[in-house]
Design an enzyme around this catalytic site. Structure first.
Site, PDB file in Angstrom:
ATOM      1  N   ARG A 138       0.828  -1.207   0.000  1.00 18.67           N
ATOM      2  CA  ARG A 138       0.000   0.000   0.000  1.00 18.67           C
ATOM      3  C   ARG A 138       0.862   1.257   0.000  1.00 18.67           C
ATOM      4  NH1 ARG A 138      -4.669   0.312   4.284  1.00 18.67           N
ATOM      5  NH2 ARG A 138      -5.179   2.058   2.906  1.00 18.67           N
ATOM      6  N   TYR A 144       0.294   5.725  -0.003  1.00 17.05           N
ATOM      7  CA  TYR A 144      -0.607   6.864  -0.043  1.00 17.05           C
ATOM      8  C   TYR A 144      -0.612   7.434  -1.460  1.00 17.05           C
ATOM      9  CZ  TYR A 144      -0.598   6.903   5.083  1.00 17.05           C
ATOM     10  OH  TYR A 144      -0.743   6.577   6.407  1.00 17.05           O
ATOM     11  N   ASP A 161      -9.694   1.585  17.117  1.00 17.47           N
ATOM     12  CA  ASP A 161      -9.291   0.874  15.889  1.00 17.47           C
ATOM     13  C   ASP A 161      -8.349  -0.304  16.143  1.00 17.47           C
ATOM     14  OD1 ASP A 161      -6.897   2.127  16.461  1.00 17.47           O
ATOM     15  OD2 ASP A 161      -6.633   3.002  14.471  1.00 17.47           O
ATOM     16  N   ASP A 172      -1.747   7.005  17.043  1.00 17.88           N
ATOM     17  CA  ASP A 172      -0.916   7.609  16.004  1.00 17.88           C
ATOM     18  C   ASP A 172      -0.422   8.993  16.420  1.00 17.88           C
ATOM     19  OD1 ASP A 172      -1.364   5.431  14.289  1.00 17.88           O
ATOM     20  OD2 ASP A 172      -3.204   6.340  13.509  1.00 17.88           O
ATOM     21  N   ASP A 195      -9.745   6.711  15.384  1.00 17.69           N
ATOM     22  CA  ASP A 195      -8.314   6.621  15.084  1.00 17.69           C
ATOM     23  C   ASP A 195      -7.665   7.952  15.469  1.00 17.69           C
ATOM     24  OD1 ASP A 195      -5.838   5.993  14.126  1.00 17.69           O
ATOM     25  OD2 ASP A 195      -6.420   5.808  12.027  1.00 17.69           O
TER      26      ASP A 195
END
Length: 333
Positions: free
Chosen positions: A173, A175, A206, A211, A243
């Site tokens: 993956r 961005y 989550d 984060d 999140d």
């Protein structure tokens, strides 16, 4: 060729783990540096052994495999050089092991002596790096350096929780565009997916560490451990899951002394909080997915609120590693 980098950081021994001795069977057994006696795990020095953060690691980062491949991993090792068994220096492993002892005490000897020597100094960036250094300073572990777009993350379901590139349907993956800030996690935090958060639209956690979006000017490296101070919090909701994004700045940034709360960010980094919110709101749109949303009135919360989130998620993590809640597929090693 994979490389090994040395990152040094100063840690204290603080965390919210209960400093209690785990009770074990009364039968006495001894081997190596450990003795079981009178239902307590003790060292030969007769001091009770407490399953908490008990060491100050100098962290080595070891990369295995080639970047931007499915096999690439960034592992963390205790590079202090101390000749201490890994099972005694890892609070997460200690808690897991003590739990196993309670459930299957007759097998403890086999479990303990089957730990391979090459694992003696491996640590988990999520479970074993202390969250706080005291005096409002926290550790931040970099997963994604600013101005890059490979979606790196701690592999929460793999032993030692190394950093790897995220995948979807077997493909790496990325961005759709570079992230403009250093991005990563707060160690020893966990967003519990079971209780609904009444303050944020009843969203559930989550199931990941919290984060961090670090707004300093320096581009950091994957696996770097950075001292930060939190400044604000954004309550992102991604497909119904909460999140949290803690906005912070590295203590060694030239502007660090100027910013201590959300209003200071607006003053000295004008437009940054809006840019962070918009970036995380929109990054899925190019792939045909709906935009993310934000709670708390779509606005960043202040430093005190951010610290409350950090404290609550640290308590949730402590319950997780003590197996007070179901860990599911999460690795506690």
């Amino acid at each position: 060729m994979a490389a090994t980098r040395l990152i040094t950081a100063a840690y204290d021994t603080s965390c919210l783990l209960a400093k209690r001795t785990f009770l074990l069977p009364a039968k006495r057994s001894c081997g190596g540096a450990l003795c079981f006696n009178r239902r307590a795990l003790v060292l030969k020095s007769k001091r009770p052994f407490s399953c908490s953060a008990i060491y100050n690691p100098q962290v080595k980062v070891k990369e295995e495999g080639q970047p931007e491949t499915l096999d690439y991993r960034v592992f963390f090792l205790d590079g202090s050089g101390k000749k201490v068994p890994w099972s005694l220096t890892s609070p997460s492993y200690c808690l897991s092991l003590c739990s196993v002892f309670s459930d299957r005490s007759r097998k403890w000897v086999y479990l303990f002596y089957q730990i391979p020597k090459e694992l003696n100094f491996w640590v988990s960036p999520w479970h074993d790096i202390p969250l706080t250094l005291g005096a409002g300073v926290y550790n931040f572990i970099v997963e994604i350096p600013k101005e890059s777009k490979a979606k790196m993350e701690v592999a929460t379901d793999e032993d030692f929780t190394p950093i790897k590139q995220d995948t979807k349907k077997g493909k790496l993956r990325y961005y759709p565009y570079n992230i403009n800030w250093n991005y990563g996690l707060l160690p020893q935090t966990w967003e519990d997916p079971y209780p609904a958060n009444a303050e944020v639209e009843g969203a559930f956690g989550d199931n990941d560490p919290v984060d961090v979006v670090e707004i300093g000017e320096t581009q950091r490296k994957i696996g770097e451990v950075v001292k930060i101070k939190p400044l604000a919090a954004l309550a992102m909701i991604d497909e119904g899951e909460l999140d949290w994004k803690i906005v912070a700045i590295s203590l060694d940034d030239p502007k660090a002394h100027l910013v201590n709360d959300v209003d200071d960010v607006e003053k000295h980094f004008p437009g940054t909080l809006t840019a962070i919110r918009d970036w995380f709101r929109d990054y899925k749109i190019p792939d045909g997915n709906p935009a993310n949303t934000f709670g708390l009135g779509d606005k960043p919360a202040n430093k005190d609120y951010a610290l409350k989130i950090i404290h609550e998620t640290n308590k949730s993590w402590a319950k997780l590693v003590k197996r007070s809640v179901d860990a599911g597929d999460i690795s506690l090693f």
